[in-house]
Design a protein around this motif. Structure first.
Motif, PDB file in Angstrom:
ATOM      1  N   CYS A 140       0.680  -1.351  -0.016  1.00  0.00           N
ATOM      2  CA  CYS A 140       0.114   0.254   0.012  1.00  0.00           C
ATOM      3  C   CYS A 140       0.814   1.320   0.094  1.00  0.00           C
ATOM      4  O   CYS A 140       1.999   1.028  -0.130  1.00  0.00           O
ATOM      5  CB  CYS A 140      -1.093   0.028   1.206  1.00  0.00           C
ATOM      6  SG  CYS A 140      -0.275   0.129   2.822  1.00  0.00           S
TER       7      CYS A 140
ATOM      8  N   CYS B 165      -2.238  -4.551   3.387  1.00  0.00           N
ATOM      9  CA  CYS B 165      -1.302  -5.076   2.093  1.00  0.00           C
ATOM     10  C   CYS B 165      -0.522  -6.360   2.543  1.00  0.00           C
ATOM     11  O   CYS B 165      -0.170  -6.152   3.930  1.00  0.00           O
ATOM     12  CB  CYS B 165      -0.605  -3.994   1.574  1.00  0.00           C
ATOM     13  SG  CYS B 165       0.970  -3.515   2.311  1.00  0.00           S
TER      14      CYS B 165
ATOM     15  N   ASN C 234       4.758  -4.782   5.372  1.00  0.00           N
ATOM     16  CA  ASN C 234       3.657  -5.055   4.913  1.00  0.00           C
ATOM     17  C   ASN C 234       2.814  -4.726   6.027  1.00  0.00           C
ATOM     18  O   ASN C 234       3.130  -4.210   7.318  1.00  0.00           O
ATOM     19  CB  ASN C 234       3.155  -6.630   4.668  1.00  0.00           C
ATOM     20  CG  ASN C 234       3.378  -7.362   5.841  1.00  0.00           C
ATOM     21  OD1 ASN C 234       2.445  -7.486   6.756  1.00  0.00           O
ATOM     22  ND2 ASN C 234       4.492  -8.063   6.162  1.00  0.00           N
ATOM     23  N   CYS C 235       1.267  -4.563   5.853  1.00  0.00           N
ATOM     24  CA  CYS C 235       0.363  -4.000   7.152  1.00  0.00           C
ATOM     25  C   CYS C 235      -1.052  -4.766   6.760  1.00  0.00           C
ATOM     26  O   CYS C 235      -1.103  -5.505   6.096  1.00  0.00           O
ATOM     27  CB  CYS C 235       0.242  -2.663   7.141  1.00  0.00           C
ATOM     28  SG  CYS C 235      -0.631  -1.788   5.659  1.00  0.00           S
TER      29      CYS C 235
ATOM     30  N   CYS D 140       2.907   1.764   3.198  1.00  0.00           N
ATOM     31  CA  CYS D 140       4.129   0.896   3.236  1.00  0.00           C
ATOM     32  C   CYS D 140       5.371   1.448   2.192  1.00  0.00           C
ATOM     33  O   CYS D 140       6.416   1.397   2.711  1.00  0.00           O
ATOM     34  CB  CYS D 140       3.646  -0.501   3.148  1.00  0.00           C
ATOM     35  SG  CYS D 140       2.981  -1.407   4.604  1.00  0.00           S
TER      36      CYS D 140
ATOM     37  N   ARG E  56      -1.645   0.661  12.363  1.00  0.00           N
ATOM     38  CA  ARG E  56      -1.868   0.207  11.209  1.00  0.00           C
ATOM     39  C   ARG E  56      -1.461  -1.523  11.123  1.00  0.00           C
ATOM     40  O   ARG E  56      -2.029  -2.085   9.928  1.00  0.00           O
ATOM     41  CB  ARG E  56      -1.157   0.978   9.961  1.00  0.00           C
ATOM     42  CG  ARG E  56      -1.595   0.744   8.731  1.00  0.00           C
ATOM     43  CD  ARG E  56      -0.930   1.793   7.584  1.00  0.00           C
ATOM     44  NE  ARG E  56       0.269   1.295   7.177  1.00  0.00           N
ATOM     45  CZ  ARG E  56       1.669   1.654   7.079  1.00  0.00           C
ATOM     46  NH1 ARG E  56       1.935   2.577   7.864  1.00  0.00           N
ATOM     47  NH2 ARG E  56       2.400   0.904   6.682  1.00  0.00           N
TER      48      ARG E  56
HETATM   49 ZN    ZN Z   1       0.764  -1.586   3.813  1.00  0.00          ZN
END
Ligand code: ZN
Ligand code: ZN
Ligand code: ZN
Length: 732
Positions: free
Chosen positions: A100, A125, A121-122, A103, A163
Motif C-alpha cells: 500500500c 497489504c 506489509n500491514c 508501506c 496500522r
Molecule cells: Zn501496507
C-alpha cells in the motif's frame, strides 16, 4: 456484514470508526462474516452506518450489510471481542496484495526502521493466500510461524490503533525474513559485497545482462533487462521457449505508458493491488528488444507486486522481463532447493529469501476487460453462486485447469494450475483441492466433471468416494459459467468458440464438419489439408504459403489419412478453423503453444478492412455454420495475391457476421434475447469485439465473462453452476 471481511483489518477499522463517532459497543468475527453492535447519538450511529462500507479497508470486499435496531445498554466503550462461534469462517483468507502507499512511503524513507526492508506489509497489504497453511487465519498457521515478533513489531501487532494491528505477516529487519543473492551453486553472489543489500546486488547483476531468478509472492520468476537483445535471447534459449511473449515489469505507470497504450480501465487494472499482467497494444516506439514478444502487436506489462520487486525495479532503473520460473510446460518453481536445482540451467543468479511459499500461484493475466488467467491477487476471492447450497466440488477441464468448491451460496474458484498431463501439475491440482476444502470447510457431497472420459480431472472426480457425480458437457459449462457469474440462470443462446470440447449437441456452435487428427492441435497445416480435401481438392500440391514449412510427402501422407478417415475424428471446433486459415495464409504451419495460430491470425488483421467472406448459416434442425465457402474464398483471395492482413480481417468478419446471424436464428426460435460469447477463441480482441457489435446491432443482449476466463479456466465454475442448479447426478 458479509463478504471478504476477515483477515483484512476489518475489526480494527470498525474500532477506529466507532471511536471516531464516539460510539460504544463491540465487534467480532463469526462464521458468516463480521457482527457488531454500536450505540450512541442517533446522528452518530447514522453517520457510522453510512461510512461503514464506504470507508472499508482496501482488502475488504463488503457484499452485504444488514442492520436492525436494538435496545440501548448504556455502553460507552467500544471493544474488539474474540470470535465466539466455533464454526469455520466463510471468508477467512484474502488474496495477496501489492504494497500500500503507506508501506511504500516507509520503504523509501531512510529514517524509517523498515527503510528498504523487502518484506514490509500491514493490514492493508502484503502476502495472504500464498502463506496460509490453515484456518483460522493467524500467524501460527502461516509460513511466518517460524519468525517470532520483536518487541517493536509486537507492540504494533497488539495496538488496535496501529496500522499493523493483527497484521499476521508483520515483520521488520530485526525479526523477519531476509533476502539474499546467490549464484547458481547456492553460494553468496559476488555482487552482494559488504554494504550492498540483496535487491541492489540483484539489480547490478541484471544491469550487467545476467538472468536472475526472483522469488516472488507465489513462486519464482525469471528476470533480465528487456532492452538487451542478448539477455532476452539467452533467456529464451535456456528456457526452451521459442516465441511465446514474455511479460514485462516496469517501475510505475509512466514507464508502462511508454510501452503500451492504456485505456482508463486497463490503467486501473494495472495499478490495482492485484497487480496482474495487463496485455495491451504496444506503442510503436516501445523500447524493448524484439525478442520480448516477436511479431506481436501487444505487450504484457505489470507493476511491482511486492516490496522486493519495488526495490529491484527502482535500483535497476530499466524495464525488466519478468516471466514464470520454469522450463516450458512445467509448473513454476516455488520451493528454494527445488528452484535452485530446476532453474540452475536458466538463471545466473538467485534472489531468494527465507519466507516459505505455501501455495504456488502464477501471475494473473488480463486483456481489456477479460481475465485470461485468474491466479495471484485474484484468488481465493469468492464468487456468489446462490444455487449452491450443498457442498460441491467441480473438477474443471484439463489444459488450463482450475477447480471450484462451493457451498452456502458461495463459490471459491482455485488458482490456475495448468496442464494436468504434467505429473507435477497434477500433484499440485490434488493438493490445491485438499487445501481449499480445509480453508473453506467444504466437504463435497456432489462432484461435477467434464463429459470427457479421458481428462485427468474426470479421472480425479471419479476417484472421490461417497459422492454424487454430475457430468457436464464442456460447452454447456462455458455457457453456464458466464451466466452464473452475472447472477443469471438463462436460458440464453451460447456461442462457444473453443479449441477443444467433447460433443456438440445441438448448441449454436455446431460449426461444420471439420476433419483432423490429434496432431492437428500442434500442426495447423494438417487442418488446412483436411479443409482442402473437403473442398474436393483430392491430390493437390502444397499451397505456396506453406511450401517452406511442409514437404509434398508429408502433405500427401496427411491427405491419404484424411481420405481414409482413419485417425481423423470429426471435430466441430472453431479453434481448428482458425488454425486452418492461419496455415493457408502462411502465418503458421506449426504452433509452439495453445492458441498461437488464432492469436497470430488476429494480430495480422488489417484494422481498416471491414469486408467479410461468405459463411452460410444452415438453418436446419441443428444450426450449422458451413465454412467450406469461407475456406474457398480464402484460397481464391490468396491465389489472386490478396494481402494476408486483408484475408485475416475478412475471415474474422465472416465469423462475426455468421455468428450474429446464427444467434439471431437460435434466439428467434427460442424466444430469447440474450447471447453468451465464450470459449478460448474469444480471448482475442477482434473476434469478441466484432461479434459483440453485430449482435448488439441485431438487438440482442451480449454477455461475456468478466471475473472468470472465457477459456477453460472458467470451466470449473460453470460445472459448479450446472451441478448446483440440479444437473442430473449419478452414483455408483
Ligand atoms: Zn501496507
Ligand atoms: Zn520486528
Ligand atoms: Zn473450452
Amino acid at each position: 456484514m458479509q463478504g471478504t471481511v476477515q483477515g483484512v483489518g476489518f475489526r480494527p477499522y470498525v474500532y477506529r470508526l466507532a471511536r471516531d463517532e464516539q460510539l460504544g459497543g463491540w465487534v467480532r468475527n463469526d462464521e458468516r462474516g463480521v457482527v457488531l453492535e454500536v450505540e450512541g447519538a442517533p446522528a452518530a450511529v447514522e453517520r457510522f452506518l453510512d461510512r461503514l462500507a464506504r470507508e472499508a479497508p482496501p482488502l475488504a470486499a463488503v457484499e452485504r450489510v444488514r442492520s436492525r435496531t436494538l435496545a440501548c445498554l448504556g455502553e460507552r466503550e467500544f471493544a474488539i471481542v474474540e470470535s465466539s462461534g466455533d464454526g469455520p469462517a466463510a471468508a477467512p483468507v484474502a488474496p495477496d496484495a501489492a504494497p500500500c502507499a503507506a508501506c511504500l512511503a516507509e520503504l523509501r524513507d531512510p529514517d524509517d526502521r523498515r527503510f528498504r526492508y523487502p518484506f514490509i506489509n500491514c493490514t492493508d497489504c502484503g502476502p495472504r493466500f500464498t502463506i496460509v497453511r490453515g484456518v483460522p487465519y493467524d500467524r501460527a498457521r502461516t509460513t511466518m510461524a517460524a519468525f517470532a515478533l520483536c518487541a517493536a513489531c509486537r507492540a504494533e501487532y497488539e495496538d488496535p490503533l496501529d496500522r499493523r494491528f493483527h497484521a499476521e505477516p508483520n515483520a521488520c529487519p530485526e525479526c523477519g525474513p531476509r533476502a539474499r543473492l546467490l549464484d547458481r551453486d547456492g553460494a553468496p553472489a559476488a555482487e552482494q559485497a559488504a554494504g550492498t543489500d540483496a535487491a541492489a546486488a540483484a539489480a547490478a547483476a541484471l544491469l550487467a545482462g545476467l538472468v536472475v531468478a526472483v522469488k516472488g509472492v507465489g513462486g519464482y520468476q525469471l528476470a533480465c533487462r528487456a532492452d538487451g537483445a542478448a539477455a532476452v535471447l539467452a533467456l529464451r534459449a535456456r528456457k526452451h521457449r521459442e516465441d511465446k511473449p514474455f511479460a514485462l515489469m516496469v517501475a510505475g505507470l509512466d514507464a508502462a505508458l511508454a510501452l503500451v497504450e492504456l485505456g482508463p480501465e486497463e490503467e486501473r487494472s494495472l495499478h490495482g493491488r492485484e497487480r496482474p499482467i495487463v496485455i495491451a497494444r504496444r506503442r510503436r516506439d516501445a523500447a524493448v528488444a524484439e525478442a520480448v514478444a516477436p511479431g506481436k502487436p501487444e505487450l504484457g506489462v505489470m507493476l511491482p507486486s511486492t516490496p522486493l520487486h519495488h526495490l529491484l525495479l527502482a535500483d535497476a532503473g530499466v524495464t525488466l522481463v519478468m516471466t514464470s520460473g520454469n522450463l516450458s510446460d512445467e509448473p513454476i518453481a516455488f520451493e528454494d532447493t527445488e528452484a535452485l536445482k530446476r532453474l540452475a540451467s536458466i538463471a545466473d543468479r538467485f534472489l531468494v529469501h527465507d519466507r516459505p511459499i505455501e501455495t504456488r500461484v502464477d501471475d494473473s493475466v488480463l486483456r481489456g476487460p477479460l481475465v485470461l488467467r485468474r491466479s495471484r491477487g485474484l484468488v481465493p476471492a469468492s464468487i456468489e453462486l446462490r444455487a449452491a447450497e450443498r457442498p460441491l466440488l467441480a473438477c474443471g477441464a484439463e489444459l488450463k485447469s482450475t477447480f471450484c468448491l462451493a457451498k452456502g451460496g458461495r463459490a471459491w474458484v482455485g488458482h490456475h494450475v495448468g496442464d494436468l498431463k504434467n505429473w507435477e501439475t497434477l500433484r499440485s491440482y490434488r493438493a490445491g483441492i485438499e487445501h481449499f476444502e480445509r480453508l473453506f470447510a467444504v466437504a463435497p457431497e456432489r462432484v461435477a466433471h467434464d463429459l470427457h472420459p479421458d481428462y485427468l480431472s474426470t479421472a480425479y472426480a471419479l476417484e472421490r468416494e461417497h459422492v454424487e457425480w454430475v457430468a457436464v458437457q464442456h460447452h454447456h459449462a462455458h455457457l453456464a459459467a458466464c451466466l452464473a457469474e452475472h447472477g443469471e440462470s438463462g436460458p440464453a443462446v451460447g456461442a462457444i468458440y473453443d479449441g477443444a470440447g467433447l460433443g456438440s449437441d445441438g448448441t449454436v456452435w455446431g460449426g461444420e464438419l471439420l476433419v483432423g487428427g490429434v496432431a492437428a492441435v500442434r500442426e495447423p497445416w494438417r487442418m488446412a489439408r483436411a479443409w482442402l480435401h473437403a473442398l474436393g481438392d483430392q491430390d493437390g500440391a502444397v499451397p505456396a504459403a506453406l511450401a517452406g514449412a511442409v514437404t509434398q510427402v508429408r502433405w500427401d501422407a496427411v491427405g491419404a489419412l484424411v481420405r481414409s478417415g482413419t485417425a481423423a475424428p470429426q471435430t466441430t471446433s472453431a479453434g481448428r478453423l482458425f488454425d486452418a486459415i492461419a496455415a493457408l495464409c502462411g502465418i503458421r504451419a506449426a504452433i509452439n503453444y495453445e492458441g498461437q495460430a488464432a492469436a497470430e491470425l488476429e494480430a495480422a488483421c488489417d484494422p481498416d478492412e471491414r469486408g467479410a467472406y461468405p459463411l452460410p448459416v444452415l438453418d436446419a434442425a441443428v444450426i450449422l455454420l458451413d465454412a467450406r465457402a469461407t475456406v474457398a474464398a480464402v484460397v481464391e483471395d490468396l491465389a489472386q495475391g490478396a494481402a494476408v492482413g486483408t484475408v485475416a480481417a475478412r475471415f474474422h468478419g465472416a465469423l462475426a457476421d455468421a455468428t450474429a446471424r446464427a444467434c439471431a436464428v437460435a434466439a428467434g426460435r427460442g424466444g430469447l434475447d440474450t447471447v453468451v460469447l465464450s470459449g478460448g477463441a474469444f480471448q482475442n480482441r477482434v473476434p469478441l469485439e466484432r461479434t459483440s457489435e453485430q449482435l448488439t446491432a441485431a438487438g440482442l443482449r451480449v454477455l461475456v465473462p468478466r471475473r472468470l476466463p472465457p477459456n477453460d479456466g472458467g470451466i470449473a465454475f460453470g460445472q459448479a453452476a450446472v451441478a448446483a442448479a440440479g444437473g442430473a447426478a449419478s452414483t455408483t
